[in-house]
Design a protein around this motif. Structure first.
Motif, PDB file in Angstrom:
ATOM      1  N   UNK A  29     -12.962 -15.378 -22.597  1.00 53.64           N
ATOM      2  CA  UNK A  29     -13.784 -16.529 -22.942  1.00 53.64           C
ATOM      3  C   UNK A  29     -14.585 -17.103 -21.789  1.00 53.64           C
ATOM      4  N   UNK A  30     -14.457 -16.564 -20.582  1.00 50.52           N
ATOM      5  CA  UNK A  30     -15.189 -17.118 -19.436  1.00 50.52           C
ATOM      6  C   UNK A  30     -16.704 -17.020 -19.597  1.00 50.52           C
ATOM      7  N   UNK A  31     -17.178 -15.973 -20.265  1.00 53.88           N
ATOM      8  CA  UNK A  31     -18.621 -15.843 -20.441  1.00 53.88           C
ATOM      9  C   UNK A  31     -19.155 -16.905 -21.404  1.00 53.88           C
ATOM     10  N   UNK A  64     -18.546 -14.696 -34.672  1.00 55.37           N
ATOM     11  CA  UNK A  64     -19.143 -13.680 -33.818  1.00 55.37           C
ATOM     12  C   UNK A  64     -20.350 -13.004 -34.459  1.00 55.37           C
ATOM     13  N   UNK A  65     -20.244 -12.666 -35.716  1.00 58.21           N
ATOM     14  CA  UNK A  65     -21.331 -11.951 -36.395  1.00 58.21           C
ATOM     15  C   UNK A  65     -22.619 -12.765 -36.454  1.00 58.21           C
ATOM     16  N   UNK A  66     -22.507 -14.082 -36.567  1.00 60.05           N
ATOM     17  CA  UNK A  66     -23.698 -14.933 -36.694  1.00 60.05           C
ATOM     18  C   UNK A  66     -23.916 -15.831 -35.479  1.00 60.05           C
ATOM     19  N   UNK A  69     -27.559 -16.637 -34.403  1.00 65.27           N
ATOM     20  CA  UNK A  69     -28.275 -17.525 -35.324  1.00 65.27           C
ATOM     21  C   UNK A  69     -27.800 -18.958 -35.150  1.00 65.27           C
ATOM     22  N   UNK A  70     -26.513 -19.131 -34.891  1.00 65.71           N
ATOM     23  CA  UNK A  70     -25.950 -20.477 -34.773  1.00 65.71           C
ATOM     24  C   UNK A  70     -26.111 -21.076 -33.380  1.00 65.71           C
ATOM     25  N   UNK A  71     -26.175 -20.220 -32.372  1.00 66.42           N
ATOM     26  CA  UNK A  71     -26.351 -20.663 -30.977  1.00 66.42           C
ATOM     27  C   UNK A  71     -27.473 -19.805 -30.395  1.00 66.42           C
ATOM     28  N   UNK A  72     -28.716 -20.254 -30.543  1.00 67.59           N
ATOM     29  CA  UNK A  72     -29.862 -19.423 -30.145  1.00 67.59           C
ATOM     30  C   UNK A  72     -29.860 -18.955 -28.690  1.00 67.59           C
ATOM     31  N   UNK A  73     -29.244 -19.711 -27.785  1.00 65.53           N
ATOM     32  CA  UNK A  73     -29.244 -19.265 -26.391  1.00 65.53           C
ATOM     33  C   UNK A  73     -28.008 -18.431 -26.032  1.00 65.53           C
ATOM     34  N   UNK A  74     -27.209 -18.044 -27.031  1.00 67.22           N
ATOM     35  CA  UNK A  74     -26.095 -17.128 -26.793  1.00 67.22           C
ATOM     36  C   UNK A  74     -26.690 -15.792 -26.343  1.00 67.22           C
TER      37      UNK A  74
END
Length: 166
Positions: A29-31, A64-66, A69-74
């Motif tokens: 989860x660090x990233x 994870x799959x979306x 879409x839910x976090x555009x800067x991911x």
């Protein structure tokens, strides 16, 4: 004992299949922690604040799959991104393999146990907070995501680990 080289040692990142690529993630989860970049000198600072989609106990994305879409800067991590990214933590399996380094003893592919990443103190479990409750990121600057926990570095467990009693 098998002489078969595991896929993560046998192939460069660019040749991994999608399932091998996903398996390389250690689940720390660090990233998913927010980072701050100084606009003047480009210096990178980690925070202890995790993306709102990160399950802080499991250290996995809840959607994870979306996620894009839910976090555009991911960031969509690719082999090219791994080779260029200065923001991946030093413990990241993708970064380690890109640098030609072995996976450490606590990586689930090596240990066979998905809990080993948490037991070694690598994951964000018990250390990060969600962006949902954090407030200003600047109030949560953290140095631990940049460091290896004591005893976690290397390809084999520390001497006290893995011993059997006579």
């Amino acid at each position: 004992m098998s002489d078969v080289t595991p896929f993560w040692d046998a192939k460069p990142l660019e040749q991994l299949s999608p399932s091998e690529w996903e398996a390389l993630c250690d689940g720390c989860g660090r990233c998913c922690l927010h980072k701050l970049r100084d606009p003047d000198d480009g210096a990178l600072t980690y925070t202890g604040v995790a993306c709102r989609l990160l399950d802080l106990e499991l250290c996995r994305c809840t959607d994870y799959a979306r996620r894009h879409a839910r976090v555009p800067d991911c960031v969509r991590l690719t082999p090219e991104e791994v080779h260029q990214a200065d923001w991946l933590p030093p413990t990241c399996a993708y970064r380690l393999r890109a640098e030609g380094k072995p996976l450490p003893w606590w990586h689930p592919l090596v240990s066979g146990d998905p809990e080993s990443v948490h037991q070694a103190g690598i994951s964000v479990r018990g250390r990060a907070i969600s962006e949902r409750v954090a407030g200003a990121l600047e109030d949560h600057v953290a140095s631990w995501p940049r460091r290896w926990p004591k005893g976690a570095k290397g390809a084999k467990p520390p001497p006290s680990e893995g011993r059997t009693r006579p």
